[in-house]
Write a protein that holds these residues in place. Structure first.
Motif, PDB file in Angstrom:
ATOM      1  N   VAL A   1       2.829  49.245 -34.805  1.00  0.00           N
ATOM      2  CA  VAL A   1       3.515  48.746 -35.091  1.00  0.00           C
ATOM      3  C   VAL A   1       4.632  49.014 -34.263  1.00  0.00           C
ATOM      4  CG1 VAL A   1       5.414  47.293 -36.817  1.00  0.00           C
ATOM      5  CG2 VAL A   1       2.787  48.205 -37.373  1.00  0.00           C
ATOM      6  N   VAL A   2       5.133  47.817 -33.681  1.00  0.00           N
ATOM      7  CA  VAL A   2       6.978  48.381 -32.697  1.00  0.00           C
ATOM      8  C   VAL A   2       7.948  47.315 -32.903  1.00  0.00           C
ATOM      9  CG1 VAL A   2       4.758  49.442 -30.819  1.00  0.00           C
ATOM     10  CG2 VAL A   2       6.282  47.093 -30.458  1.00  0.00           C
ATOM     11  N   PRO A   3       9.236  47.839 -32.409  1.00  0.00           N
ATOM     12  CA  PRO A   3      10.166  47.106 -33.250  1.00  0.00           C
ATOM     13  C   PRO A   3       9.807  45.388 -31.945  1.00  0.00           C
ATOM     14  CG  PRO A   3      10.896  49.012 -32.548  1.00  0.00           C
ATOM     15  CD  PRO A   3       9.860  48.789 -32.333  1.00  0.00           C
ATOM     16  N   SER A   4      10.333  44.440 -32.850  1.00  0.00           N
ATOM     17  CA  SER A   4      10.175  42.867 -31.948  1.00  0.00           C
ATOM     18  C   SER A   4      10.849  42.666 -30.565  1.00  0.00           C
ATOM     19  CB  SER A   4      11.562  41.265 -33.240  1.00  0.00           C
ATOM     20  OG  SER A   4      10.141  41.611 -34.764  1.00  0.00           O
ATOM     21  N   SER A   5      11.837  43.424 -30.697  1.00  0.00           N
ATOM     22  CA  SER A   5      12.607  43.867 -29.394  1.00  0.00           C
ATOM     23  C   SER A   5      12.182  44.454 -28.617  1.00  0.00           C
ATOM     24  CB  SER A   5      14.150  43.711 -29.885  1.00  0.00           C
ATOM     25  OG  SER A   5      14.232  45.220 -30.533  1.00  0.00           O
ATOM     26  N   MET A   6      11.338  45.102 -28.230  1.00  0.00           N
ATOM     27  CA  MET A   6      10.803  46.339 -27.412  1.00  0.00           C
ATOM     28  C   MET A   6       9.627  45.483 -26.882  1.00  0.00           C
ATOM     29  SD  MET A   6       8.548  49.093 -28.133  1.00  0.00           S
ATOM     30  CE  MET A   6       9.199  50.748 -28.602  1.00  0.00           C
ATOM     31  N   SER A   7       9.893  46.056 -25.596  1.00  0.00           N
ATOM     32  CA  SER A   7       9.368  45.066 -24.023  1.00  0.00           C
ATOM     33  C   SER A   7       8.405  45.198 -23.977  1.00  0.00           C
ATOM     34  CB  SER A   7      10.179  45.547 -22.891  1.00  0.00           C
ATOM     35  OG  SER A   7       9.928  47.256 -22.442  1.00  0.00           O
ATOM     36  N   VAL A   8       7.384  44.356 -23.226  1.00  0.00           N
ATOM     37  CA  VAL A   8       6.040  44.939 -23.023  1.00  0.00           C
ATOM     38  C   VAL A   8       5.958  46.640 -22.538  1.00  0.00           C
ATOM     39  CG1 VAL A   8       3.661  43.996 -22.496  1.00  0.00           C
ATOM     40  CG2 VAL A   8       4.720  43.049 -23.534  1.00  0.00           C
ATOM     41  N   GLY A   9       6.713  46.891 -21.592  1.00  0.00           N
ATOM     42  CA  GLY A   9       6.161  48.039 -21.061  1.00  0.00           C
ATOM     43  C   GLY A   9       6.693  49.084 -21.542  1.00  0.00           C
ATOM     44  N   ASP A  10       7.630  49.376 -22.579  1.00  0.00           N
ATOM     45  CA  ASP A  10       7.760  49.910 -23.101  1.00  0.00           C
ATOM     46  C   ASP A  10       6.656  50.575 -24.561  1.00  0.00           C
ATOM     47  OD1 ASP A  10      10.227  50.817 -22.119  1.00  0.00           O
ATOM     48  OD2 ASP A  10      11.224  49.524 -23.529  1.00  0.00           O
ATOM     49  N   ALA A  11       6.560  50.090 -25.039  1.00  0.00           N
ATOM     50  CA  ALA A  11       5.111  49.409 -25.751  1.00  0.00           C
ATOM     51  C   ALA A  11       3.740  50.383 -25.256  1.00  0.00           C
ATOM     52  CB  ALA A  11       4.462  48.234 -26.808  1.00  0.00           C
ATOM     53  N   HIS A  12       3.638  49.626 -23.597  1.00  0.00           N
ATOM     54  CA  HIS A  12       2.761  50.206 -22.845  1.00  0.00           C
ATOM     55  C   HIS A  12       2.862  51.764 -22.757  1.00  0.00           C
ATOM     56  CE1 HIS A  12      -0.546  49.869 -20.450  1.00  0.00           C
ATOM     57  NE2 HIS A  12      -0.474  50.423 -19.686  1.00  0.00           N
ATOM     58  N   LEU A  13       3.855  51.914 -22.271  1.00  0.00           N
ATOM     59  CA  LEU A  13       4.114  53.695 -22.204  1.00  0.00           C
ATOM     60  C   LEU A  13       3.788  54.263 -23.120  1.00  0.00           C
ATOM     61  CD1 LEU A  13       7.893  53.930 -20.678  1.00  0.00           C
ATOM     62  CD2 LEU A  13       5.115  54.437 -19.590  1.00  0.00           C
ATOM     63  N   ILE A  14       4.417  53.824 -25.157  1.00  0.00           N
ATOM     64  CA  ILE A  14       3.258  54.627 -26.823  1.00  0.00           C
ATOM     65  C   ILE A  14       2.355  54.578 -26.374  1.00  0.00           C
ATOM     66  CG2 ILE A  14       4.175  54.766 -28.877  1.00  0.00           C
ATOM     67  CD1 ILE A  14       6.499  53.116 -28.426  1.00  0.00           C
TER      68      ILE A  14
END
Length: 299
Positions: free
Chosen positions: A251-264
């Motif tokens: 689960v990530v913040p709705s405002s997070m970019s796809v790129g940042d989620a991918h890094l996690i």
């Protein structure tokens, strides 16, 4: 991974000539003594020969890379081999009982008992050393077929030791009926060993989860490397031969970019791989307003 596969395949191959040699020794021990108990030990070794051939060819098939028809690989073939080996063990036990029951009513005096016992002892020592190697490598390389083969051979060693002790008692007491009676006891033990092999392998076919210790290691890896996310839930795992599959929702913040989620996700995958080498990780990313399902992981 290729080095690990080669080690498993090489051991499976050398199990074939070794099983032939041990079977020959045990049948020779029976031939020189006429002991039904030694015959039962030799009959179980014929199963070892079949199992060695089966393990070799199934392991080669299980190590084939994934293809269009089997996108997750062929790993479960090893469980099929282990199940069949368990069935063969039970069949061998039934053959032993068939030989032993008539001898209960007409026990015979052993011929050349000391030579036969010595030959059988040599076969047992060879088997013990080989089974130890197979079990150790099978566990370290997560090969169900190799582990099952090693466990079967180790049960054969226990059987041989029991036969040796029993026949020594026959020699010292003079009660020839102990020979076929011992063969029946050996057969019952073999049936129990066969059942354990079958039940363990069926659990693998049913997608059994990783052990509790491994599950704790996965959770710790997630907890220590999930910075930037809001939660992890629906963690599940399964075994498929040498392969382990791990999946969970992030689960990530709705405002997070796809790129940042991918890094996690990349960071979490590397952490899980470190905790459980060779694991195949699948992560589903969800925005924070989605309803959670499945068990959560503390982060």
């Amino acid at each position: 991974m290729e080095k690990s596969d080669m080690t498993v395949r090489r051991l499976a191959f050398w199990g074939i000539p070794l099983s032939f040699g041990v079977m020959g020794l045990k049948l020779l021990a029976w031939w020189v003594t006429g002991s039904v108990a030694l015959l039962s030990d030799g009959l179980e070794s014929t199963v070892n020969v079949i199992a060695a051939f089966l393990a070799y060819f199934v392991i080669r098939y299980a190590q084939k890379p994934a293809d269009d028809d089997h996108p997750y690989g062929h790993h479960k073939a090893e469980y099929l081999s282990a199940v069949l080996e368990g069935v063969l063990i039970v069949v061998a036990a039934l053959l032993i009982i068939r030989e032993a029951i008539p001898a209960l009513y007409a026990p015979t005096v052993l011929e050349a008992p000391f030579l036969g016992l010595a030959i059988n002892a040599v076969a047992a020592i060879i088997n013990a050393a080989w089974a130890t190697v197979l079990i150790r490598v099978g566990k370290s390389h997560r090969s169900p077929a190799l582990s099952a083969d090693g466990q079967h051979i180790m049960s054969d060693v226990v059987t041989s030791c029991g036969v040796l002790v029993g026949l020594i008692l026959v020699l010292f007491t003079g009660y020839a009926i102990l020979d076929p009676a011992l063969a029946v006891i050996v057969a019952l033990n073999i049936i129990w060993q066969g059942w354990k092999v079958i039940s363990h392998s069926v659990a693998g076919l049913m997608d059994v989860a990783v052990s509790s210790e491994e599950a704790d290691a996965i959770k710790l890896a997630i907890k220590d490397n999930s910075q930037g996310s809001l939660g992890v839930h629906y963690l599940r795992s399964r075994r498929a031969g040498a392969a382990t599959f791990v999946a969970f929702d992030l689960v990530v913040p709705s405002s997070m970019s796809v790129g940042d989620a991918h890094l996690i996700c990349d960071r979490l995958e590397m952490a899980v791989h470190k905790a459980l080498p060779g694991a195949r990780v699948t992560i589903h990313v969800e925005p924070e307003n989605e309803m959670a399902h499945g068990a959560g992981v503390e982060i």
